[in-house]
Design a protein around this motif. Structure first.
Motif, PDB file in Angstrom:
ATOM      1  N   LEU A 197       0.829  -1.211   0.000  1.00 36.52           N
ATOM      2  CA  LEU A 197       0.000   0.000   0.000  1.00 36.52           C
ATOM      3  C   LEU A 197       0.861   1.256   0.000  1.00 36.52           C
ATOM      4  CD1 LEU A 197      -2.774  -1.130   2.516  1.00 36.52           C
ATOM      5  CD2 LEU A 197      -3.101  -0.637   0.089  1.00 36.52           C
ATOM      6  N   MET A 198       1.914   1.243   0.790  1.00 34.79           N
ATOM      7  CA  MET A 198       2.817   2.397   0.834  1.00 34.79           C
ATOM      8  C   MET A 198       3.527   2.577  -0.506  1.00 34.79           C
ATOM      9  SD  MET A 198       4.456   2.403   4.699  1.00 34.79           S
ATOM     10  CE  MET A 198       4.657   0.647   4.942  1.00 34.79           C
ATOM     11  N   ALA A 199       3.902   1.464  -1.147  1.00 30.83           N
ATOM     12  CA  ALA A 199       4.545   1.542  -2.456  1.00 30.83           C
ATOM     13  C   ALA A 199       3.585   2.070  -3.508  1.00 30.83           C
ATOM     14  CB  ALA A 199       5.061   0.160  -2.863  1.00 30.83           C
ATOM     15  N   ALA A 200       2.279   1.841  -3.297  1.00 31.93           N
ATOM     16  CA  ALA A 200       1.269   2.309  -4.246  1.00 31.93           C
ATOM     17  C   ALA A 200       0.968   3.797  -4.079  1.00 31.93           C
ATOM     18  CB  ALA A 200      -0.023   1.510  -4.076  1.00 31.93           C
ATOM     19  N   GLY A 201       1.512   4.412  -3.026  1.00 29.84           N
ATOM     20  CA  GLY A 201       1.343   5.850  -2.859  1.00 29.84           C
ATOM     21  C   GLY A 201       0.504   6.264  -1.672  1.00 29.84           C
ATOM     22  N   PHE A 202      -0.004   5.300  -0.896  1.00 31.54           N
ATOM     23  CA  PHE A 202      -0.794   5.652   0.268  1.00 31.54           C
ATOM     24  C   PHE A 202       0.117   6.169   1.382  1.00 31.54           C
ATOM     25  CE2 PHE A 202      -4.984   4.354  -0.853  1.00 31.54           C
ATOM     26  CZ  PHE A 202      -4.821   3.379  -1.818  1.00 31.54           C
ATOM     27  N   ASP A 203      -0.355   7.239   2.042  1.00 32.02           N
ATOM     28  CA  ASP A 203       0.433   7.879   3.089  1.00 32.02           C
ATOM     29  C   ASP A 203       0.212   7.135   4.409  1.00 32.02           C
ATOM     30  OD1 ASP A 203       0.590  11.258   4.494  1.00 32.02           O
ATOM     31  OD2 ASP A 203       1.928   9.549   4.618  1.00 32.02           O
ATOM     32  N   ILE A 204       0.902   6.004   4.575  1.00 37.56           N
ATOM     33  CA  ILE A 204       0.825   5.211   5.803  1.00 37.56           C
ATOM     34  C   ILE A 204       2.130   5.415   6.576  1.00 37.56           C
ATOM     35  CG2 ILE A 204       0.626   2.894   6.792  1.00 37.56           C
ATOM     36  CD1 ILE A 204      -0.946   2.087   4.313  1.00 37.56           C
ATOM     37  N   GLN A 205       1.998   5.877   7.797  1.00 39.00           N
ATOM     38  CA  GLN A 205       3.162   6.183   8.619  1.00 39.00           C
ATOM     39  C   GLN A 205       3.233   5.215   9.790  1.00 39.00           C
ATOM     40  OE1 GLN A 205       2.618  10.261   9.784  1.00 39.00           O
ATOM     41  NE2 GLN A 205       2.789  11.056   7.690  1.00 39.00           N
ATOM     42  N   ASP A 206       4.424   4.983  10.301  1.00 41.58           N
ATOM     43  CA  ASP A 206       4.579   4.149  11.487  1.00 41.58           C
ATOM     44  C   ASP A 206       5.236   4.970  12.595  1.00 41.58           C
ATOM     45  OD1 ASP A 206       6.962   3.131   9.420  1.00 41.58           O
ATOM     46  OD2 ASP A 206       7.674   3.614  11.437  1.00 41.58           O
ATOM     47  N   GLU A 207       4.906   4.624  13.810  1.00 43.69           N
ATOM     48  CA  GLU A 207       5.408   5.377  14.964  1.00 43.69           C
ATOM     49  C   GLU A 207       5.498   4.432  16.155  1.00 43.69           C
ATOM     50  OE1 GLU A 207       2.869   8.583  15.981  1.00 43.69           O
ATOM     51  OE2 GLU A 207       4.108   9.318  17.630  1.00 43.69           O
ATOM     52  N   VAL A 208       6.580   4.543  16.927  1.00 38.51           N
ATOM     53  CA  VAL A 208       6.757   3.697  18.099  1.00 38.51           C
ATOM     54  C   VAL A 208       6.157   4.388  19.318  1.00 38.51           C
ATOM     55  CG1 VAL A 208       8.417   2.527  19.602  1.00 38.51           C
ATOM     56  CG2 VAL A 208       8.847   2.670  17.132  1.00 38.51           C
ATOM     57  N   LEU A 209       5.158   3.762  19.919  1.00 40.53           N
ATOM     58  CA  LEU A 209       4.508   4.279  21.127  1.00 40.53           C
ATOM     59  C   LEU A 209       4.743   3.306  22.268  1.00 40.53           C
ATOM     60  CD1 LEU A 209       1.085   5.417  19.582  1.00 40.53           C
ATOM     61  CD2 LEU A 209       3.138   6.794  19.958  1.00 40.53           C
ATOM     62  N   VAL A 253      -2.054   4.550  -6.693  1.00 43.51           N
ATOM     63  CA  VAL A 253      -3.309   4.595  -5.937  1.00 43.51           C
ATOM     64  C   VAL A 253      -4.485   4.330  -6.860  1.00 43.51           C
ATOM     65  CG1 VAL A 253      -4.822   6.070  -4.564  1.00 43.51           C
ATOM     66  CG2 VAL A 253      -2.349   6.177  -4.240  1.00 43.51           C
ATOM     67  N   TRP A 254      -4.484   5.012  -8.012  1.00 41.14           N
ATOM     68  CA  TRP A 254      -5.614   4.871  -8.941  1.00 41.14           C
ATOM     69  C   TRP A 254      -5.708   3.439  -9.476  1.00 41.14           C
ATOM     70  CZ3 TRP A 254      -9.652   7.824  -9.521  1.00 41.14           C
ATOM     71  CH2 TRP A 254     -10.509   7.585 -10.596  1.00 41.14           C
ATOM     72  N   ASP A 255      -4.581   2.860  -9.845  1.00 44.64           N
ATOM     73  CA  ASP A 255      -4.590   1.486 -10.369  1.00 44.64           C
ATOM     74  C   ASP A 255      -5.093   0.498  -9.320  1.00 44.64           C
ATOM     75  OD1 ASP A 255      -3.605   2.420 -12.731  1.00 44.64           O
ATOM     76  OD2 ASP A 255      -1.508   1.883 -12.322  1.00 44.64           O
ATOM     77  N   HIS A 256      -4.698   0.749  -8.076  1.00 49.21           N
ATOM     78  CA  HIS A 256      -5.148  -0.129  -6.986  1.00 49.21           C
ATOM     79  C   HIS A 256      -6.672  -0.139  -6.901  1.00 49.21           C
ATOM     80  CE1 HIS A 256      -5.111  -2.002  -2.961  1.00 49.21           C
ATOM     81  NE2 HIS A 256      -6.064  -1.143  -2.678  1.00 49.21           N
ATOM     82  N   TYR A 257      -7.277   1.023  -6.944  1.00 49.37           N
ATOM     83  CA  TYR A 257      -8.728   1.097  -6.821  1.00 49.37           C
ATOM     84  C   TYR A 257      -9.450   0.643  -8.084  1.00 49.37           C
ATOM     85  CZ  TYR A 257      -8.714   2.998  -2.211  1.00 49.37           C
ATOM     86  OH  TYR A 257      -8.562   3.122  -0.873  1.00 49.37           O
ATOM     87  N   GLN A 258      -8.824   0.844  -9.230  1.00 55.77           N
ATOM     88  CA  GLN A 258      -9.419   0.335 -10.454  1.00 55.77           C
ATOM     89  C   GLN A 258      -9.530  -1.181 -10.397  1.00 55.77           C
ATOM     90  OE1 GLN A 258     -11.052   2.775 -11.879  1.00 55.77           O
ATOM     91  NE2 GLN A 258     -10.227   2.482 -13.931  1.00 55.77           N
ATOM     92  N   ARG A 259      -8.507  -1.836  -9.858  1.00 52.50           N
ATOM     93  CA  ARG A 259      -8.547  -3.295  -9.742  1.00 52.50           C
ATOM     94  C   ARG A 259      -9.605  -3.731  -8.727  1.00 52.50           C
ATOM     95  NH1 ARG A 259      -2.895  -2.562  -9.867  1.00 52.50           N
ATOM     96  NH2 ARG A 259      -2.777  -2.804  -7.607  1.00 52.50           N
ATOM     97  N   PHE A 260      -9.636  -3.033  -7.607  1.00 49.51           N
ATOM     98  CA  PHE A 260     -10.619  -3.397  -6.584  1.00 49.51           C
ATOM     99  C   PHE A 260     -12.040  -3.100  -7.052  1.00 49.51           C
ATOM    100  CE2 PHE A 260     -11.757  -4.547  -2.355  1.00 49.51           C
ATOM    101  CZ  PHE A 260     -12.920  -3.838  -2.102  1.00 49.51           C
ATOM    102  N   ARG A 261     -12.206  -1.998  -7.788  1.00 46.25           N
ATOM    103  CA  ARG A 261     -13.542  -1.569  -8.232  1.00 46.25           C
ATOM    104  C   ARG A 261     -14.183  -2.579  -9.173  1.00 46.25           C
ATOM    105  NH1 ARG A 261     -17.892  -0.602  -9.077  1.00 46.25           N
ATOM    106  NH2 ARG A 261     -18.986   1.358  -9.421  1.00 46.25           N
ATOM    107  N   ARG A 262     -13.370  -3.370  -9.875  1.00 47.94           N
ATOM    108  CA  ARG A 262     -13.927  -4.349 -10.810  1.00 47.94           C
ATOM    109  C   ARG A 262     -14.699  -5.452 -10.105  1.00 47.94           C
ATOM    110  NH1 ARG A 262      -8.488  -4.135 -13.172  1.00 47.94           N
ATOM    111  NH2 ARG A 262      -8.479  -2.576 -14.838  1.00 47.94           N
ATOM    112  N   SER A 263     -14.507  -5.566  -8.800  1.00 45.96           N
ATOM    113  CA  SER A 263     -15.235  -6.597  -8.050  1.00 45.96           C
ATOM    114  C   SER A 263     -16.570  -6.090  -7.527  1.00 45.96           C
ATOM    115  CB  SER A 263     -14.375  -7.095  -6.877  1.00 45.96           C
ATOM    116  OG  SER A 263     -14.171  -6.057  -5.925  1.00 45.96           O
ATOM    117  N   VAL A 264     -16.882  -4.810  -7.761  1.00 52.81           N
ATOM    118  CA  VAL A 264     -18.152  -4.238  -7.310  1.00 52.81           C
ATOM    119  C   VAL A 264     -18.945  -3.803  -8.536  1.00 52.81           C
ATOM    120  CG1 VAL A 264     -19.257  -2.484  -5.891  1.00 52.81           C
ATOM    121  CG2 VAL A 264     -17.038  -3.398  -5.217  1.00 52.81           C
ATOM    122  N   HIS A 265     -20.155  -4.329  -8.680  1.00 48.66           N
ATOM    123  CA  HIS A 265     -20.975  -4.050  -9.860  1.00 48.66           C
ATOM    124  C   HIS A 265     -22.264  -3.351  -9.439  1.00 48.66           C
ATOM    125  CE1 HIS A 265     -18.387  -6.663 -12.303  1.00 48.66           C
ATOM    126  NE2 HIS A 265     -18.349  -7.430 -11.226  1.00 48.66           N
TER     127      HIS A 265
END
Length: 347
Positions: A54-66, A128-140
């Motif tokens: 997901l991070m490689a696809a462009g989503f802004d996912i951050q990690d933090e040590v708490l 990001v767009w390609d990821h959702y295009q692939r997922f969107r094909r499963s919803v009709h």
């Protein structure tokens, strides 16, 4: 693991992170995925690979040590790059909503929808767009046949101007089976119902406040002219409330409650697909239910009753019962004859 399962899992991870203000640990994400997706097990390495993808696809996912360990959370997705941002759920919802609004094709509303959608597509990273295009094909999205209002675009602009400026509209209108007539109407708003646009307007020549409001189907307009005449909107008219009074698109500020006796099977259908938000379904016995629903015209309830066949019977009022009985009588008469036979000898 099938590609579709991976997309579903990654989409669920994004939903979980959207709901977690202070982030989730790897174990928490894994446990939630197992529970929400009904999985028997899920390895921690799989969840970590999904997060990295997901991070490689462009989503802004951050990690933090708490104090409770390393957590993952969604960051600010702009980073000075995106002019428009959308969360995982928002992008899928917008995509589905766009499909549902296809009946507005040809109108300025559809052009606005397409313009906004194109902006989102242009501003989103390709990953990001390609990821959702692939997922969107499963919803009709299924629905009624679509249409286009390209030919009525000019008239619709005129109608919108008349609504905004409270101007009287002169229209050439052709009801089904009737000649074109010129009418004067006072437009209050627009309604979308079953792939069609309707103008909610008062008939200028009608004085009875309970009979003035009508719904004029845009498909039947041949011409619309905004006159240099203005009307004073009735402060008692609430278009939203007015539209909720009926089952369908028929108008009426004083709907009539109709009572229908339903069998067990028909009651199950009506329970799954309600006819009206204010309907009441009461159980009389294991095989008998009474449905009470408001209606402004027999044609609202008639097709719904007929669709349920012998498992539905209108109890009252008599006017609605008679209207249904008349149609059933004509159908019975038609089906008693050989297919294609005419009432008149020699035809």
């Amino acid at each position: 693991m099938a590609r579709n399962e991976q997309l579903i899992r990654q989409h669920k991870i994004l939903q979980l992170l959207e709901m977690a203000r202070f982030g989730r640990t790897l174990d928490e994400i894994r446990d939630d995925l197992v529970q929400d997706l009904g999985l028997s097990s899920l390895h921690e390495r799989t969840v970590r690979r999904d997060l990295e993808a997901l991070m490689a696809a462009g989503f802004d996912i951050q990690d933090e040590v708490l104090q409770r360990g390393k957590v993952y959370k969604l960051g600010r997705t702009e980073r000075g790059v995106h002019k428009i941002t959308a969360t995982a759920t928002e992008l899928i919802a917008l995509s589905i909503g766009r499909d549902l609004l296809f009946p507005l094709a040809g109108t300025q509303y559809w052009k606005g929808i397409e313009s906004f959608w194109n902006k989102i597509q242009e501003e989103m990273p390709d990953g990001v767009w390609d990821h959702y295009q692939r997922f969107r094909r499963s919803v009709h999205v299924m629905g009624g046949p679509t249409k286009s209002y390209d030919k009525q675009e000019g008239m619709l602009r005129t109608i919108n101007r008349a609504i905004a400026e409270h101007r009287i509209l002169e229209i050439d209108y052709e009801s089904v089976g009737r000649p074109i007539t010129t009418r004067m109407i006072e437009p209050y708003g627009l309604a979308v119902y079953q792939s069609s646009l309707y103008v909610v307007a008062a008939a200028a020549e009608v004085t009875d406040p309970e009979q003035r409001m009508r719904h004029w189907k845009l498909d039947r307009f041949h011409k619309a002219t905004a006159l240099d005449e203005w009307f004073k909107p009735d402060p008692e008219v609430d278009v939203s409330k007015h539209l909720k009074n009926s089952i369908g698109i028929f108008s009426g500020d004083s709907p009539t409650p109709v009572t229908i006796r339903l069998g067990k099977r028909a009651a199950a259908w009506v329970r799954e697909d309600p006819w009206h938000p204010e309907q009441q379904l009461e159980k009389q016995s294991d095989d008998c239910f009474l449905l009470t629903v408001p209606t402004s015209h027999p044609r609202e309830v008639l097709p719904k009753v007929l669709a349920l066949g012998a498992d539905a019977e209108v109890v009252g009022p008599d006017s609605i019962r008679s209207a249904v009985a008349e149609v059933i009588e004509k159908l019975a008469k038609a089906y008693c004859k050989p297919a294609g036979a005419s009432d008149q000898a020699g035809d």
